[in-house]
Design a protein around this motif. Structure first.
Motif, PDB file in Angstrom:
ATOM      1  N   ALA A   1      48.057  38.381  32.714  1.00 20.46           N
ATOM      2  CA  ALA A   1      47.251  39.332  33.463  1.00 20.46           C
ATOM      3  C   ALA A   1      46.000  39.608  32.643  1.00 20.46           C
ATOM      4  O   ALA A   1      46.009  39.517  31.425  1.00 20.46           O
ATOM      5  N   GLN A   2      44.929  39.913  33.340  1.00 22.30           N
ATOM      6  CA  GLN A   2      43.690  40.247  32.664  1.00 22.30           C
ATOM      7  C   GLN A   2      43.391  41.719  32.904  1.00 22.30           C
ATOM      8  O   GLN A   2      43.549  42.216  34.019  1.00 22.30           O
ATOM      9  N   SER A   3      42.946  42.391  31.848  1.00 24.06           N
ATOM     10  CA  SER A   3      42.645  43.812  31.930  1.00 24.06           C
ATOM     11  C   SER A   3      41.148  44.020  32.142  1.00 24.06           C
ATOM     12  O   SER A   3      40.324  43.360  31.509  1.00 24.06           O
ATOM     13  N   TYR A   4      40.830  44.960  33.020  1.00 27.91           N
ATOM     14  CA  TYR A   4      39.449  45.308  33.320  1.00 27.91           C
ATOM     15  C   TYR A   4      39.318  46.824  33.317  1.00 27.91           C
ATOM     16  O   TYR A   4      40.292  47.541  33.533  1.00 27.91           O
ATOM     17  N   ILE A   5      38.091  47.281  33.125  1.00 21.98           N
ATOM     18  CA  ILE A   5      37.765  48.697  33.228  1.00 21.98           C
ATOM     19  C   ILE A   5      36.712  48.841  34.321  1.00 21.98           C
ATOM     20  O   ILE A   5      35.719  48.118  34.327  1.00 21.98           O
TER      21      ILE A   5
ATOM     22  N   ALA B   1      45.512  44.055  46.420  1.00 24.70           N
ATOM     23  CA  ALA B   1      45.211  42.698  45.968  1.00 24.70           C
ATOM     24  C   ALA B   1      46.202  42.198  44.918  1.00 24.70           C
ATOM     25  O   ALA B   1      46.064  41.096  44.415  1.00 24.70           O
ATOM     26  N   GLY B   2      47.187  43.028  44.567  1.00 25.55           N
ATOM     27  CA  GLY B   2      48.208  42.606  43.604  1.00 25.55           C
ATOM     28  C   GLY B   2      47.949  43.071  42.190  1.00 25.55           C
ATOM     29  O   GLY B   2      48.643  42.667  41.265  1.00 25.55           O
ATOM     30  N   GLY B   3      46.952  43.938  42.017  1.00 24.29           N
ATOM     31  CA  GLY B   3      46.659  44.485  40.695  1.00 24.29           C
ATOM     32  C   GLY B   3      47.446  45.756  40.439  1.00 24.29           C
ATOM     33  O   GLY B   3      48.176  46.247  41.301  1.00 24.29           O
ATOM     34  N   ARG B   4      47.270  46.269  39.229  1.00 23.06           N
ATOM     35  CA  ARG B   4      48.008  47.476  38.826  1.00 23.06           C
ATOM     36  C   ARG B   4      47.052  48.385  38.063  1.00 23.06           C
ATOM     37  O   ARG B   4      46.348  47.936  37.163  1.00 23.06           O
ATOM     38  N   ILE B   5      47.006  49.660  38.442  1.00 23.79           N
ATOM     39  CA  ILE B   5      46.208  50.652  37.728  1.00 23.79           C
ATOM     40  C   ILE B   5      46.992  51.032  36.485  1.00 23.79           C
ATOM     41  O   ILE B   5      48.140  51.472  36.577  1.00 23.79           O
ATOM     42  N   THR B   6      46.386  50.873  35.301  1.00 26.11           N
ATOM     43  CA  THR B   6      47.108  51.156  34.062  1.00 26.11           C
ATOM     44  C   THR B   6      46.716  52.485  33.432  1.00 26.11           C
ATOM     45  O   THR B   6      47.491  53.046  32.667  1.00 26.11           O
TER      46      THR B   6
ATOM     47  N   ALA C   1      45.853  36.895  36.429  1.00 30.33           N
ATOM     48  CA  ALA C   1      44.831  36.033  35.838  1.00 30.33           C
ATOM     49  C   ALA C   1      44.296  35.009  36.824  1.00 30.33           C
ATOM     50  O   ALA C   1      43.094  34.753  36.875  1.00 30.33           O
ATOM     51  N   GLU C   2      45.191  34.441  37.628  1.00 32.50           N
ATOM     52  CA  GLU C   2      44.766  33.371  38.525  1.00 32.50           C
ATOM     53  C   GLU C   2      43.863  33.850  39.650  1.00 32.50           C
ATOM     54  O   GLU C   2      43.132  33.063  40.243  1.00 32.50           O
ATOM     55  N   SER C   3      43.852  35.134  39.946  1.00 31.17           N
ATOM     56  CA  SER C   3      43.016  35.640  41.033  1.00 31.17           C
ATOM     57  C   SER C   3      42.082  36.775  40.597  1.00 31.17           C
ATOM     58  O   SER C   3      41.468  37.420  41.444  1.00 31.17           O
ATOM     59  N   SER C   4      41.947  37.007  39.301  1.00 24.09           N
ATOM     60  CA  SER C   4      41.162  38.152  38.829  1.00 24.09           C
ATOM     61  C   SER C   4      39.694  38.059  39.236  1.00 24.09           C
ATOM     62  O   SER C   4      39.102  39.051  39.657  1.00 24.09           O
ATOM     63  N   LYS C   5      39.095  36.878  39.137  1.00 22.75           N
ATOM     64  CA  LYS C   5      37.678  36.722  39.504  1.00 22.75           C
ATOM     65  C   LYS C   5      37.477  37.066  40.982  1.00 22.75           C
ATOM     66  O   LYS C   5      36.528  37.771  41.333  1.00 22.75           O
ATOM     67  N   GLY C   6      38.360  36.589  41.840  1.00 23.39           N
ATOM     68  CA  GLY C   6      38.254  36.885  43.264  1.00 23.39           C
ATOM     69  C   GLY C   6      38.422  38.366  43.562  1.00 23.39           C
ATOM     70  O   GLY C   6      37.715  38.912  44.416  1.00 23.39           O
ATOM     71  N   ILE C   7      39.326  39.019  42.850  1.00 22.84           N
ATOM     72  CA  ILE C   7      39.547  40.456  43.065  1.00 22.84           C
ATOM     73  C   ILE C   7      38.331  41.247  42.610  1.00 22.84           C
ATOM     74  O   ILE C   7      37.886  42.173  43.292  1.00 22.84           O
ATOM     75  N   VAL C   8      37.758  40.882  41.458  1.00 22.76           N
ATOM     76  CA  VAL C   8      36.554  41.567  40.971  1.00 22.76           C
ATOM     77  C   VAL C   8      35.419  41.387  41.980  1.00 22.76           C
ATOM     78  O   VAL C   8      34.699  42.339  42.294  1.00 22.76           O
ATOM     79  N   ASP C   9      35.267  40.182  42.508  1.00 21.22           N
ATOM     80  CA  ASP C   9      34.234  39.944  43.525  1.00 21.22           C
ATOM     81  C   ASP C   9      34.467  40.806  44.767  1.00 21.22           C
ATOM     82  O   ASP C   9      33.521  41.364  45.325  1.00 21.22           O
TER      83      ASP C   9
ATOM     84  N   LEU D   1      28.957  50.996  40.735  1.00 21.40           N
ATOM     85  CA  LEU D   1      30.077  50.884  39.805  1.00 21.40           C
ATOM     86  C   LEU D   1      29.784  49.824  38.764  1.00 21.40           C
ATOM     87  O   LEU D   1      28.849  49.041  38.889  1.00 21.40           O
ATOM     88  N   HIS D   2      30.605  49.834  37.739  1.00 21.16           N
ATOM     89  CA  HIS D   2      30.503  48.857  36.662  1.00 21.16           C
ATOM     90  C   HIS D   2      31.915  48.368  36.362  1.00 21.16           C
ATOM     91  O   HIS D   2      32.822  49.177  36.188  1.00 21.16           O
ATOM     92  N   ILE D   3      32.082  47.042  36.329  1.00 17.86           N
ATOM     93  CA  ILE D   3      33.374  46.444  36.013  1.00 17.86           C
ATOM     94  C   ILE D   3      33.179  45.509  34.826  1.00 17.86           C
ATOM     95  O   ILE D   3      32.272  44.686  34.821  1.00 17.86           O
ATOM     96  N   GLU D   4      34.025  45.665  33.827  1.00 17.04           N
ATOM     97  CA  GLU D   4      33.974  44.747  32.690  1.00 17.04           C
ATOM     98  C   GLU D   4      35.379  44.450  32.207  1.00 17.04           C
ATOM     99  O   GLU D   4      36.293  45.253  32.377  1.00 17.04           O
ATOM    100  N   GLN D   5      35.524  43.272  31.642  1.00 17.03           N
ATOM    101  CA  GLN D   5      36.830  42.902  31.106  1.00 17.03           C
ATOM    102  C   GLN D   5      37.093  43.739  29.867  1.00 17.03           C
ATOM    103  O   GLN D   5      36.217  43.918  29.022  1.00 17.03           O
TER     104      GLN D   5
END
Length: 108
Positions: free
Chosen positions: A21-25, A49-54, A69-77, A90-94
């Motif tokens: 999984a990839q973490s983003y803020i 989208a299958g993510g989790r708020i941490t 990880a396999e769909s993180s780019k698509g979810i961010v988009d 908003l601002h999203i960064e890994q």
């Protein structure tokens, strides 16, 4: 029967923990109108989208999330596109480790 349930639960947790999984803020500009509702909508989209708020932040308006990880780019988009439709800044960064002195060295 109970042992089987425990084993299945353990294996499921183990599979989730070892999955990549990839973490983003994500942070949002709180000076915009209805920022709270927009933030709630963005959190719902992450979960759908299958993510989790941490973690949810209070000093800055936003949250951290783990995305598959396999769909993180698509979810961010999708989050950025959705925010654009909401007229939401908003601002999203890994999420990554940050060092105050540019590395792991000593304080010389």
């Amino acid at each position: 029967m109970k042992v089987a349930t425990v084993i299945i639960a353990f294996l499921g947790a183990l599979a989730y923990a070892t999955s990549t999984a990839q973490s983003y803020i994500l942070t949002i500009d709180e000076q915009q109108p209805a920022w709270k509702a927009k933030l709630d909508d963005l959190k719902s989209l992450v979960k759908q989208a299958g993510g989790r708020i941490t973690h949810e932040y209070s000093l800055v308006k936003g949250f951290s999330m783990e995305l598959p990880a396999e769909s993180s780019k698509g979810i961010v988009d999708r989050l950025e596109s959705f925010a654009s439709r909401l007229k939401c800044k908003l601002h999203i960064e890994q999420d990554q480790e940050v060092h105050a002195f540019g590395g792991h060295g000593s304080f010389n």
